[in-house]
Design a protein around this motif. Structure first.
Motif, PDB file in Angstrom:
ATOM      1  N   ASN A  58       0.852  -1.190   0.000  1.00 53.06           N
ATOM      2  CA  ASN A  58       0.000   0.000   0.000  1.00 53.06           C
ATOM      3  C   ASN A  58       0.885   1.236   0.000  1.00 53.06           C
ATOM      4  OD1 ASN A  58      -1.755   2.166   0.675  1.00 53.06           O
ATOM      5  ND2 ASN A  58      -3.178   0.732   1.631  1.00 53.06           N
ATOM      6  N   LEU A  59       0.902   1.963  -1.097  1.00 51.11           N
ATOM      7  CA  LEU A  59       1.755   3.143  -1.224  1.00 51.11           C
ATOM      8  C   LEU A  59       1.251   4.307  -0.375  1.00 51.11           C
ATOM      9  CD1 LEU A  59       2.344   3.097  -5.099  1.00 51.11           C
ATOM     10  CD2 LEU A  59       3.696   1.998  -3.301  1.00 51.11           C
ATOM     11  N   SER A  60      -0.052   4.361  -0.124  1.00 49.76           N
ATOM     12  CA  SER A  60      -0.631   5.464   0.664  1.00 49.76           C
ATOM     13  C   SER A  60      -0.207   5.397   2.126  1.00 49.76           C
ATOM     14  CB  SER A  60      -2.161   5.436   0.571  1.00 49.76           C
ATOM     15  OG  SER A  60      -2.597   5.580  -0.759  1.00 49.76           O
ATOM     16  N   THR A  61      -0.145   4.179   2.666  1.00 52.87           N
ATOM     17  CA  THR A  61       0.243   3.999   4.071  1.00 52.87           C
ATOM     18  C   THR A  61       1.713   3.654   4.224  1.00 52.87           C
ATOM     19  OG1 THR A  61      -0.369   1.656   4.010  1.00 52.87           O
ATOM     20  CG2 THR A  61      -2.078   3.229   4.681  1.00 52.87           C
ATOM     21  N   GLN A  62       2.415   3.425   3.089  1.00 50.99           N
ATOM     22  CA  GLN A  62       3.820   3.004   3.106  1.00 50.99           C
ATOM     23  C   GLN A  62       4.006   1.757   3.973  1.00 50.99           C
ATOM     24  OE1 GLN A  62       6.788   4.881   1.327  1.00 50.99           O
ATOM     25  NE2 GLN A  62       4.826   4.787   0.251  1.00 50.99           N
ATOM     26  N   ARG A  63       3.174   0.760   3.667  1.00 52.48           N
ATOM     27  CA  ARG A  63       3.212  -0.514   4.376  1.00 52.48           C
ATOM     28  C   ARG A  63       3.090  -1.662   3.385  1.00 52.48           C
ATOM     29  NH1 ARG A  63       4.537   2.356   7.829  1.00 52.48           N
ATOM     30  NH2 ARG A  63       3.942   2.447  10.030  1.00 52.48           N
ATOM     31  N   VAL A  64       3.742  -2.778   3.725  1.00 54.49           N
ATOM     32  CA  VAL A  64       3.567  -4.016   2.988  1.00 54.49           C
ATOM     33  C   VAL A  64       2.959  -5.033   3.944  1.00 54.49           C
ATOM     34  CG1 VAL A  64       5.978  -4.636   3.440  1.00 54.49           C
ATOM     35  CG2 VAL A  64       4.684  -5.898   1.713  1.00 54.49           C
ATOM     36  N   VAL A  75       3.866  -7.550   8.741  1.00 52.89           N
ATOM     37  CA  VAL A  75       3.677  -6.158   8.326  1.00 52.89           C
ATOM     38  C   VAL A  75       5.024  -5.448   8.416  1.00 52.89           C
ATOM     39  CG1 VAL A  75       2.622  -3.933   8.895  1.00 52.89           C
ATOM     40  CG2 VAL A  75       1.268  -6.015   9.045  1.00 52.89           C
ATOM     41  N   SER A  76       5.302  -4.582   7.454  1.00 55.06           N
ATOM     42  CA  SER A  76       6.555  -3.829   7.483  1.00 55.06           C
ATOM     43  C   SER A  76       6.363  -2.462   6.845  1.00 55.06           C
ATOM     44  CB  SER A  76       7.649  -4.593   6.730  1.00 55.06           C
ATOM     45  OG  SER A  76       8.826  -3.802   6.634  1.00 55.06           O
ATOM     46  N   PRO A  77       7.059  -1.448   7.364  1.00 50.81           N
ATOM     47  CA  PRO A  77       7.084  -0.151   6.683  1.00 50.81           C
ATOM     48  C   PRO A  77       7.942  -0.251   5.430  1.00 50.81           C
ATOM     49  CG  PRO A  77       8.527  -0.105   8.583  1.00 50.81           C
ATOM     50  CD  PRO A  77       7.819  -1.429   8.615  1.00 50.81           C
ATOM     51  N   ILE A  78       7.721   0.641   4.494  1.00 52.58           N
ATOM     52  CA  ILE A  78       8.488   0.650   3.253  1.00 52.58           C
ATOM     53  C   ILE A  78       8.855   2.091   2.900  1.00 52.58           C
ATOM     54  CG2 ILE A  78       7.309  -1.385   2.361  1.00 52.58           C
ATOM     55  CD1 ILE A  78       5.749   0.574   0.493  1.00 52.58           C
ATOM     56  N   PRO A 160       8.422   8.373   0.912  1.00 51.33           N
ATOM     57  CA  PRO A 160       8.819   7.795  -0.368  1.00 51.33           C
ATOM     58  C   PRO A 160      10.092   8.461  -0.893  1.00 51.33           C
ATOM     59  CG  PRO A 160       6.466   8.233  -0.347  1.00 51.33           C
ATOM     60  CD  PRO A 160       7.027   8.877   0.883  1.00 51.33           C
ATOM     61  N   ALA A 161      11.132   7.664  -1.182  1.00 50.13           N
ATOM     62  CA  ALA A 161      12.411   8.261  -1.566  1.00 50.13           C
ATOM     63  C   ALA A 161      13.204   7.436  -2.569  1.00 50.13           C
ATOM     64  CB  ALA A 161      13.266   8.488  -0.319  1.00 50.13           C
ATOM     65  N   ILE A 188       0.065  -4.095  -5.790  1.00 52.06           N
ATOM     66  CA  ILE A 188       0.488  -2.753  -5.387  1.00 52.06           C
ATOM     67  C   ILE A 188      -0.663  -1.786  -5.594  1.00 52.06           C
ATOM     68  CG2 ILE A 188       2.198  -0.926  -5.684  1.00 52.06           C
ATOM     69  CD1 ILE A 188       4.077  -2.972  -6.916  1.00 52.06           C
ATOM     70  N   THR A 189      -1.071  -1.112  -4.512  1.00 56.45           N
ATOM     71  CA  THR A 189      -2.189  -0.175  -4.565  1.00 56.45           C
ATOM     72  C   THR A 189      -1.789   1.157  -3.917  1.00 56.45           C
ATOM     73  OG1 THR A 189      -3.071  -0.900  -2.423  1.00 56.45           O
ATOM     74  CG2 THR A 189      -3.833  -2.084  -4.384  1.00 56.45           C
ATOM     75  N   GLY A 190      -2.688   2.131  -3.984  1.00 54.71           N
ATOM     76  CA  GLY A 190      -2.490   3.386  -3.278  1.00 54.71           C
ATOM     77  C   GLY A 190      -1.698   4.405  -4.070  1.00 54.71           C
ATOM     78  N   GLU A 191      -1.324   5.486  -3.374  1.00 59.12           N
ATOM     79  CA  GLU A 191      -0.616   6.596  -3.998  1.00 59.12           C
ATOM     80  C   GLU A 191       0.407   7.160  -3.019  1.00 59.12           C
ATOM     81  OE1 GLU A 191      -1.700  10.876  -6.117  1.00 59.12           O
ATOM     82  OE2 GLU A 191      -3.285   9.459  -5.588  1.00 59.12           O
ATOM     83  N   SER A 192       1.653   7.210  -3.420  1.00 57.82           N
ATOM     84  CA  SER A 192       2.738   7.657  -2.539  1.00 57.82           C
ATOM     85  C   SER A 192       2.547   9.086  -2.058  1.00 57.82           C
ATOM     86  CB  SER A 192       4.092   7.527  -3.257  1.00 57.82           C
ATOM     87  OG  SER A 192       4.363   6.185  -3.573  1.00 57.82           O
ATOM     88  N   ALA A 193       1.894   9.917  -2.855  1.00 57.33           N
ATOM     89  CA  ALA A 193       1.705  11.326  -2.491  1.00 57.33           C
ATOM     90  C   ALA A 193       0.849  11.482  -1.236  1.00 57.33           C
ATOM     91  CB  ALA A 193       1.064  12.081  -3.651  1.00 57.33           C
ATOM     92  N   LEU A 194       0.096  10.464  -0.883  1.00 57.80           N
ATOM     93  CA  LEU A 194      -0.778  10.520   0.300  1.00 57.80           C
ATOM     94  C   LEU A 194      -0.078  10.055   1.575  1.00 57.80           C
ATOM     95  CD1 LEU A 194      -4.049   9.039  -1.263  1.00 57.80           C
ATOM     96  CD2 LEU A 194      -3.417  11.450  -1.014  1.00 57.80           C
ATOM     97  N   ALA A 195       1.148   9.582   1.448  1.00 65.51           N
ATOM     98  CA  ALA A 195       1.854   9.018   2.602  1.00 65.51           C
ATOM     99  C   ALA A 195       2.247  10.091   3.605  1.00 65.51           C
ATOM    100  CB  ALA A 195       3.104   8.274   2.140  1.00 65.51           C
ATOM    101  N   ALA A 196       2.089   9.765   4.888  1.00 62.30           N
ATOM    102  CA  ALA A 196       2.490  10.666   5.973  1.00 62.30           C
ATOM    103  C   ALA A 196       3.952  10.417   6.322  1.00 62.30           C
ATOM    104  CB  ALA A 196       1.611  10.439   7.206  1.00 62.30           C
ATOM    105  N   THR A 197       4.610  11.450   6.844  1.00 65.59           N
ATOM    106  CA  THR A 197       6.020  11.328   7.221  1.00 65.59           C
ATOM    107  C   THR A 197       6.162  10.586   8.545  1.00 65.59           C
ATOM    108  OG1 THR A 197       6.527  13.403   6.100  1.00 65.59           O
ATOM    109  CG2 THR A 197       8.139  12.605   7.694  1.00 65.59           C
TER     110      THR A 197
END
Length: 283
Positions: A58-64, A75-78, A160-161, A188-197
């Motif tokens: 999930n690119l929005s939550t930056q989680r796999v 579960v892991s951060p990405i 996202p980097a 792979i779903t979501g949108e990286s632009a929505l991810a929180a820092t």
């Protein structure tokens, strides 16, 4: 039902009693509170679990999220692709795996001594400076998803980097690499632009603390420190009390003095302590 029939009355009473007991039994059962593993930032509970693996990113939550069958076991951060190198979305499969993989596109130009001359280069558009060679970025525990994009160990700055790949903390990259066979489905779903820092995770870190739990621990430690200070307060007060300067008492005995005449002398004589009296002087 005949109310005058004793057997009928007994049957009715037994039915009412049975219904009452069944109602009491349902209401008295304790409700189980399920543990929510998603509160943790990274975890794995897949050892010994049977089922075909599936990876959902999930690119929005930056989680796999890692599944075995229908059971969520990890579960892991990405850190996914940054704005100019966004990670593609869709349904894919793990194409191949390479434990010591290096990027053929992104890396650095180094001199003969291995010193970096130009970092963060793209070989498709950045020419090599004279006397340098290309060194691909380290992507250990690489699992290819599509094209040059895959999952691998990397630094997670908390947002996202990457150049499109899915960076994982070292601990989780090792586990996922071991548990994932080629052909494993990846969604792979979501949108990286929505991810929180979030807070960063350097390469090699073993303990990936949940930020909420870390803050709770911090507050708990502060409370313990305050309790210790409060417990020590009487001892500190007593120490300060003992540190105060003690009063020195000196003793003097009145002796005879030469007599003098006059009104002033008579007045002083009336105020003079009796002969032989002891006078205590505080200092």
């Amino acid at each position: 039902m005949n109310p005058k029939n004793p057997f009928a009355l007994l049957t009715r009473s037994l039915l009412v009693l049975a219904w009452s007991l069944s109602g009491v039994g349902c209401s008295s059962s304790e409700e189980e509170v399920a543990d929510n593993p998603l509160k943790s930032r990274a975890w794995w509970r897949g050892d010994g679990v049977v089922g075909k693996p599936k990876i959902v990113i999930n690119l929005s939550t930056q989680r796999v999220h890692y599944y075995k069958g229908k059971e969520l076991v990890g579960v892991s951060p990405i850190s996914s692709g940054r704005e100019s190198h966004g990670t593609v979305t869709g349904s894919y499969r793990i194409l191949d795996k390479d434990i010591d993989h290096r990027s053929s596109l992104f890396g650095a130009y180094v001199d003969k001594g291995g010193n970096v001359v130009q970092a963060d280069v793209d070989t498709r558009k950045d020419p090599a400076p004279p006397g340098t060679t290309y060194q691909g970025a380290n992507m250990r525990y690489f699992m290819r998803i599509v094209g040059g994009i895959g999952m691998h160990e990397g630094y997670l700055p908390g947002y996202p980097a990457s150049h499109g790949c899915i960076r994982l903390p070292t601990k989780m990259a090792v586990i996922f690499f071991k548990e994932t066979p080629e052909g494993t489905p990846v969604e792979i779903t979501g949108e990286s632009a929505l991810a929180a820092t979030e807070s960063a995770i350097p390469i090699g870190v073993e303990k990936i603390e949940d930020e909420h739990e870390a803050e709770k621990k911090k507050q708990k430690d502060k409370a313990k420190d305050k309790a210790k200070e409060k417990a020590k307060a009487p001892e500190v007060a007593e120490a300060k009390k003992e540190a105060r300067p003690k009063t020195t008492v000196r003793r003097a005995i009145v002796e005879n003095s030469k007599s003098s005449s006059g009104l002033g002398s008579w007045f002083n004589w009336t105020r003079r302590p009796p002969r032989g009296a002891t006078i205590y002087l505080q200092q």
